[in-house]
Design an enzyme around this catalytic site. Structure first.
Site, short mmCIF file in Angstrom:
data_model
loop_
_atom_site.label_atom_id
_atom_site.label_comp_id
_atom_site.label_asym_id
_atom_site.label_seq_id
_atom_site.Cartn_x
_atom_site.Cartn_y
_atom_site.Cartn_z
N LYS A 77 0.85 -1.19 0.00
CA LYS A 77 0.00 0.00 0.00
C LYS A 77 0.89 1.24 0.00
O LYS A 77 1.91 1.28 0.69
CB LYS A 77 -0.91 -0.01 1.24
CG LYS A 77 -1.93 1.10 1.28
CD LYS A 77 -2.85 0.93 2.49
CE LYS A 77 -3.87 2.05 2.59
NZ LYS A 77 -4.78 1.87 3.75
N SER A 152 -9.37 3.23 2.76
CA SER A 152 -8.28 3.79 1.99
C SER A 152 -7.45 2.76 1.24
O SER A 152 -6.59 3.13 0.44
CB SER A 152 -7.38 4.61 2.91
OG SER A 152 -6.72 3.77 3.84
N SER A 176 -10.39 0.99 6.80
CA SER A 176 -9.72 1.12 5.50
C SER A 176 -9.37 -0.19 4.82
O SER A 176 -8.98 -0.19 3.65
CB SER A 176 -8.44 1.96 5.66
OG SER A 176 -8.77 3.31 5.83
#
Length: 474
Positions: A77, A152, A176
């Site tokens: 990520k 996210s 997220s």
């Protein structure tokens, strides 16, 4: 013949172990798929093909096959630094930044034998529950490209859903992992606080942010979680005296067996109810009913939970979220490069008095105790994964931070309180909207109760009998 990307991660692991496919072959297959699909989906912030192939060769020659994620592709990520790879954190303020060292989570997946193909897309500093922003294309939902992938960890979820990765790690400070997993028809796991040594939450403000897996199946999620927890094998090497209680894993066995009968509470209220108008869409209620029927049909005890008002939650959580944004390393003229939501959170957060912050932390600590007491008579608690269907790209107000924050709460009111309480949770897809977009449910466990969640999720997965298909677009 089944294409490699149509296999589950567990099946790919078995192919690698038998030598039916090599890490290099698998890496090259996924890189080719990324090259073809990513321009339309926007799942990757950066792709590193040369480094990935070289890493696959290194894994083949230097690491034992006993490494839990040996040869399996994934992506970091873009909130996590990898030495020599651009790290934008989803922000124009960090354009061109290339770190010299790697974060602990990145080092952990390397130690587990995984092959990173690049950086998955994230919104600015991981703050929003959607993955859109200025200067980059939005990350789109592979099931319907006019919709967002959530956030996210939206890039990670979009990559897995479209078959550009078999699974991917994400981070979850308020939902997220679970929000994009639910949006994209995937399994997402938020572990207990203290469970994953390299992403424990113990160093984050209010203990919110932890690392966990996004995958297509419950077993795949357990496989990746085991690799994140114990990259060189169990027992895990915890760095803190505080760690998640309960079963220490590995969890793959519980996910494969899917055994046990449990007492499950059903919760449809949220701690945001007193501050925002929370409406659970018909599609979300239908998914919850599918989950209830599945568990009831399997013989589990099901009990509806009475609402419990928490009128102080919204103010306390907002204070913590704003105070966390205050630490973003952007100052002066560079603040103009930030998204309006980020800038609003940052400026308000930097003005929060110390007393207000201390009072919010104390309030949330008491809230954690109340949640655990409320849930104590249940092995797990079932909620909708999302209150609404996945939101269209561009649905969130790009200019008004206050309104934007409220929209996010209305979309996903059932996730952030789990982070505050430090509890484990898993989302499982169970149904679809009329236009084929997946909908899911969330199971919340006791502290350290991941094994129970994997067992229940596996049973729901089997009962729902959803296919492992990738979106019809491809």
């Amino acid at each position: 013949m089944t294409a490699l990307h149509d296999h589950t991660a567990l099946e790919l692991h078995q192919l690698l172990q038998r030598g039916d496919v090599s890490p290099v072959e698998l890496t090259e297959h996924y890189l080719a798929r990324i090259e073809r699909l990513n321009p339309e989906v926007g799942a990757f912030a950066t792709v590193t093909p040369e480094a990935a192939v070289e890493r696959a060769r290194q894994v083949t020659s230097q690491l034992p096959k006993a490494a839990p994620l040996w040869g399996l592709p994934l992506a970091d990520k873009d909130l996590h630094r990898r030495a020599g790879v651009p790290a934008g954190f989803g922000s124009r303020a960090f354009t061109g930044f290339v770190p010299d060292d790697s974060d602990e989570l990145v080092r952990a997946v390397d130690a587990a034998g995984a092959v990173s193909l690049g950086k998955s897309q994230t919104p600015e500093f991981g703050l929003p529950s959607y993955t859109e922003g200025a200067g980059v294309p939005p990350t789109r939902n592979p099931w319907k490209l006019s919709l967002g992938a959530g956030g996210s960890s939206g890039g990670a979820a979009a990559a897995v859903a479209s078959g550009m990765l078999p699974f991917a790690p994400g981070s979850d400070g308020g939902g997220s992992i679970r929000i994009p997993a639910a949006s994209c028809g995937l399994v997402g796991v938020k572990p207990s606080r203290g469970r994953v040594p390299a992403g424990s939450g113990l160093t984050s403000l209010a203990g919110l942010g932890v690392a966990g897996p996004i995958a297509r199946t419950v077993a795949d999620a357990a496989l990746l979680l085991d690799g994140l927890i114990a990259p060189t094998g169990y027992p895990a090497a915890h760095r803190f005296s505080v760690r998640a209680p309960g079963d220490d894993g590995p969890f793959l066995g519980a996910a494969i067996r899917g055994e046990g009968r449990f007492q499950v509470g059903v919760m449809t209220d949220s701690p945001w109810d007193d501050a925002y108008e929370i409406v659970i869409a018909a599609e979300a209620r239908a998914a919850l009913e599918v989950g209830i029927e599945a568990l009831d049909g399997l013989g589990h005890g099901i009990e509806a939970m009475a609402p419990v008002p928490e009128p102080g939650y919204a103010a306390a959580f907002r204070t913590i979220w704003q105070a966390g944004a205050a630490t973003i390393p952007v100052d002066g003229e560079a603040e103009a490069l930030l998204e309006p939501l980020t800038r609003w959170l940052l400026l308000v957060g930097r003005a929060v008095p110390a007393r207000q912050l201390a009072e919010a932390l104390a309030w949330l600590s008491g809230f954690e105790e109340r949640v655990i007491r409320r849930f104590a008579s249940f092995d797990a608690v079932l909620t909708p994964a999302l209150a609404l269907t996945p939101r269209p790209v561009g649905w969130y107000d790009p200019d008004d931070g206050e309104r934007n924050f409220g929209q996010q709460v209305q979309f996903t009111p059932f996730t952030s309180f789990v982070n505050v309480a430090g509890l484990p949770a898993i989302t499982v897809p169970v149904s679809e909207t009329v236009d084929g977009v997946p909908m899911g449910v969330q199971l919340i466990g006791r502290p350290g109760g991941e094994a129970t969640l994997f067992a229940l999720a596996a049973q729901i997965e089997r009962r729902a009998r959803r296919s492992r298909r990738t979106p019809a677009l491809w």
